[in-house]
Design an enzyme around this catalytic site. Structure first.
Site, PDB file in Angstrom:
ATOM      1  N   LYS A 120       2.609   9.850   8.259  1.00 62.88           N
ATOM      2  CA  LYS A 120       1.984   9.360   9.488  1.00 62.88           C
ATOM      3  C   LYS A 120       2.620   9.963  10.749  1.00 62.88           C
ATOM      4  O   LYS A 120       2.366  11.108  11.058  1.00 62.88           O
ATOM      5  CB  LYS A 120       1.992   7.833   9.504  1.00 62.88           C
ATOM      6  CG  LYS A 120       0.983   7.240   8.488  1.00 62.88           C
ATOM      7  CD  LYS A 120       0.692   5.804   8.808  1.00 62.88           C
ATOM      8  CE  LYS A 120      -0.199   5.148   7.776  1.00 62.88           C
ATOM      9  NZ  LYS A 120      -1.611   5.446   7.933  1.00 62.88           N
ATOM     10  N   ASP A 141       9.403   2.531   1.641  1.00 63.60           N
ATOM     11  CA  ASP A 141       8.228   3.273   2.091  1.00 63.60           C
ATOM     12  C   ASP A 141       8.086   3.023   3.592  1.00 63.60           C
ATOM     13  O   ASP A 141       7.575   1.981   4.022  1.00 63.60           O
ATOM     14  CB  ASP A 141       6.994   2.802   1.319  1.00 63.60           C
ATOM     15  CG  ASP A 141       5.708   3.488   1.807  1.00 63.60           C
ATOM     16  OD1 ASP A 141       5.715   4.046   2.913  1.00 63.60           O
ATOM     17  OD2 ASP A 141       4.699   3.432   1.072  1.00 63.60           O
ATOM     18  N   PHE A 158       0.859  -1.189   0.000  1.00 64.01           N
ATOM     19  CA  PHE A 158       0.000   0.000   0.000  1.00 64.01           C
ATOM     20  C   PHE A 158       0.892   1.234   0.000  1.00 64.01           C
ATOM     21  O   PHE A 158       1.728   1.400   0.888  1.00 64.01           O
ATOM     22  CB  PHE A 158      -0.917   0.029   1.228  1.00 64.01           C
ATOM     23  CG  PHE A 158      -1.892   1.178   1.167  1.00 64.01           C
ATOM     24  CD1 PHE A 158      -2.987   1.124   0.317  1.00 64.01           C
ATOM     25  CD2 PHE A 158      -1.691   2.326   1.911  1.00 64.01           C
ATOM     26  CE1 PHE A 158      -3.872   2.190   0.215  1.00 64.01           C
ATOM     27  CE2 PHE A 158      -2.568   3.398   1.826  1.00 64.01           C
ATOM     28  CZ  PHE A 158      -3.665   3.330   0.979  1.00 64.01           C
TER      29      PHE A 158
HETATM   30  C1  LIG Z   1       3.067   2.197   3.833  1.00 64.80           C
HETATM   31  C2  LIG Z   1       2.144   3.303   3.463  1.00 64.80           C
HETATM   32  N1  LIG Z   1       2.463   4.119   2.450  1.00 64.80           N
HETATM   33  C3  LIG Z   1       1.677   5.143   2.082  1.00 64.80           C
HETATM   34  C4  LIG Z   1       0.498   5.387   2.742  1.00 64.80           C
HETATM   35  C5  LIG Z   1      -0.373   6.525   2.306  1.00 64.80           C
HETATM   36  O1  LIG Z   1      -0.298   7.538   3.238  1.00 64.80           O
HETATM   37  P1  LIG Z   1      -1.398   8.715   3.234  1.00 64.80           P
HETATM   38  O2  LIG Z   1      -2.685   8.083   3.660  1.00 64.80           O
HETATM   39  O3  LIG Z   1      -0.856   9.704   4.222  1.00 64.80           O
HETATM   40  O4  LIG Z   1      -1.455   9.260   1.861  1.00 64.80           O
HETATM   41  C6  LIG Z   1       0.127   4.581   3.825  1.00 64.80           C
HETATM   42  C7  LIG Z   1      -1.125   4.811   4.535  1.00 64.80           C
HETATM   43  O5  LIG Z   1      -1.662   3.974   5.212  1.00 64.80           O
HETATM   44  C8  LIG Z   1       0.967   3.505   4.198  1.00 64.80           C
HETATM   45  O6  LIG Z   1       0.665   2.691   5.197  1.00 64.80           O
END
Ligand SMILES: Cc1ncc(COP(=O)(O)O)c(C=O)c1O
Length: 396
Positions: free
Chosen positions: A249, A220, A135
């Site tokens: 986050k 990520d 994700f």
């Molecule tokens: C690993 C990861 N990358 C990217 C995101 C996307 O972040 P945002 O919701 O702040 O756009 C998330 C959100 O849960 C995530 O867990």
């Protein structure tokens, strides 16, 4: 008389897009790992704003830094510099251990990954390899790299040149990678799909493959970062150095803030005008981020995250119906033996405990790193009760 939560649900349905459905509760205030809803009910929060409130709700250090900053300077756009961004960037580049590291601030995880995607194009290559089950966010570029078909299908066609490898399977990656690939992007632990952990040598092997083909490696760390796994970014245990790290986050200590950090010389650099955002790295969010980092450092929360996470793992693993507790530090996935995770979440909420079920058999825990010992005991007791009650009802 109608409860305030019900009233809030009616207003929500009348005025807000239902992309999140209709939540059960409207929350009014929080303190540390406790929140209260608009009807005055108290809940122990084991989700922490989905891994965002790393130092708890209304942390006094964050509150005073944000209040001071907003009184002095709330926003300046990207035409000017300001101390909070400079200081936070210095902190983050310091954590990478690389004097080549450079930060691009944005507002969210999706934006951080968009920035990584764009910067990878500056290599002259276009192909991306991401992981099945990953994700990376909901914007079009980030969604193109997200390995979950249910989230992608309504929005096809997305970016074409993205391939997906099974997470943790180095042989599959070996078959896909080539000199046409610009970037491999992966999470150290896949949070959204249910806290899935790869084999311990996986990141090292991915790094070696990327080196062999001159491919950028982007970690990520949006969900694993800022101390959640007991490290600043969640990959450090592997000994690798990624070319790019993305964060969000917990970075803003509860305020919206994201960052894309280029770490090595392999990563291209943006030239003036190639990328931007109006609000990214605004002074108030950066002040909140700096305050959160100062709390993590002062209270040694990296160590505490590992310790408390280990305790939760050992206690919860003993409960009947729990197959496994996976993850690291305070990012945990409790794997159940039946598809009852949503029922457990509902019953726990009715008994004052907030949890989340990213999949039918998994409950995700991502509390504030400041959760107290007494709160951990309260969680274990309430969780055990909710799981037992749901299982008895199921078994009966
Ligand atoms: C690993 C990861 N990358 C990217 C995101 C996307 O972040 P945002 O919701 O702040 O756009 C998330 C959100 O849960 C995530 O867990």
């Amino acid at each position: 008389m109608k409860s305030r939560n019900i009233e809030a649900q009616e207003r929500w349905q009348k005025n807000i897009q239902l992309n999140y459905g209709t939540p059960q509760l409207s929350l009014a205030k929080g303190s540390g790992s406790v929140v209260w809803d608009v009807d005055g009910n108290r809940y122990l929060d084991l989700l922490g704003g989905i891994a965002t409130t790393v130092v708890g709700h209304a942390n006094p250090t964050v509150v005073s830094a944000v209040s001071k900053q907003i009184r002095e300077l709330s926003h300046v756009s990207n035409f000017y510099m300001h101390e909070p961004a400079l200081k936070l960037a210095q902190k983050l580049t310091g954590f990478t251990g690389s004097d080549k590291a450079r930060v691009f601030f944005c507002n969210s995880g999706a934006e951080a990954n968009e920035a990584a995607l764009k910067i990878s194009r500056l290599t002259g290559r276009t192909q991306i390899i991401s992981m099945e089950g990953s994700f990376h966010g909901r914007t079009t570029g980030a969604l193109s790299m997200t390995g979950q078909s249910a989230k992608r299908i309504p929005f096809l066609p997305l970016l074409k040149d993205v391939k997906f490898a099974p997470f943790g399977d180095i042989d599959s990656l070996r078959r896909l990678i080539s000199r046409r690939v610009a970037m491999v992007i992966l999470e150290p632990i896949q949070g959204e799909i249910g806290v899935v952990v790869p084999p311990s040598d996986y990141l090292k092997n991915v790094r070696e493959l990327c080196d062999r083909y001159g491919v950028l490696l982007c970690i990520d760390a949006v969900q694993t970062g800022m101390g959640r796994t007991g490290e600043w970014f969640g990959y450090e245990y592997s000994g690798i150095t990624p070319d790019i790290i993305t964060l969000a986050k917990g970075l803003g200590g509860g305020l919206p803030l994201g960052a894309m950090i280029t770490v090595t010389e392999n990563a291209p650099a943006f030239k003036p005008g190639e990328h931007g955002t109006t609000f990214g790295g605004n002074p108030v969010s950066c002040a909140a981020g700096l305050a959160a980092i100062s709390v993590i450092e002062k209270k040694e929360l990296l160590v505490r995250s590992k310790k408390v996470g280990g305790l939760i793992k050992s206690e919860i693993s003993k409960l009947p119906g729990v197959v496994e507790v996976r993850g690291a530090g305070l990012l945990r996935g409790v794997v159940l033996d039946q598809d009852v995770a949503n029922k457990v979440v509902d019953l726990a909420r009715a008994h004052g405990l907030l949890l989340n079920a990213p999949s039918p058999r998994v409950i995700r825990l991502a509390p504030a790193l400041t959760i107290t010992d007494a709160q951990v005991r309260e969680f274990i007791k309430k969780f055990a009760f909710a799981l037992k009650s749901v299982r008895e009802e199921k078994i009966a």
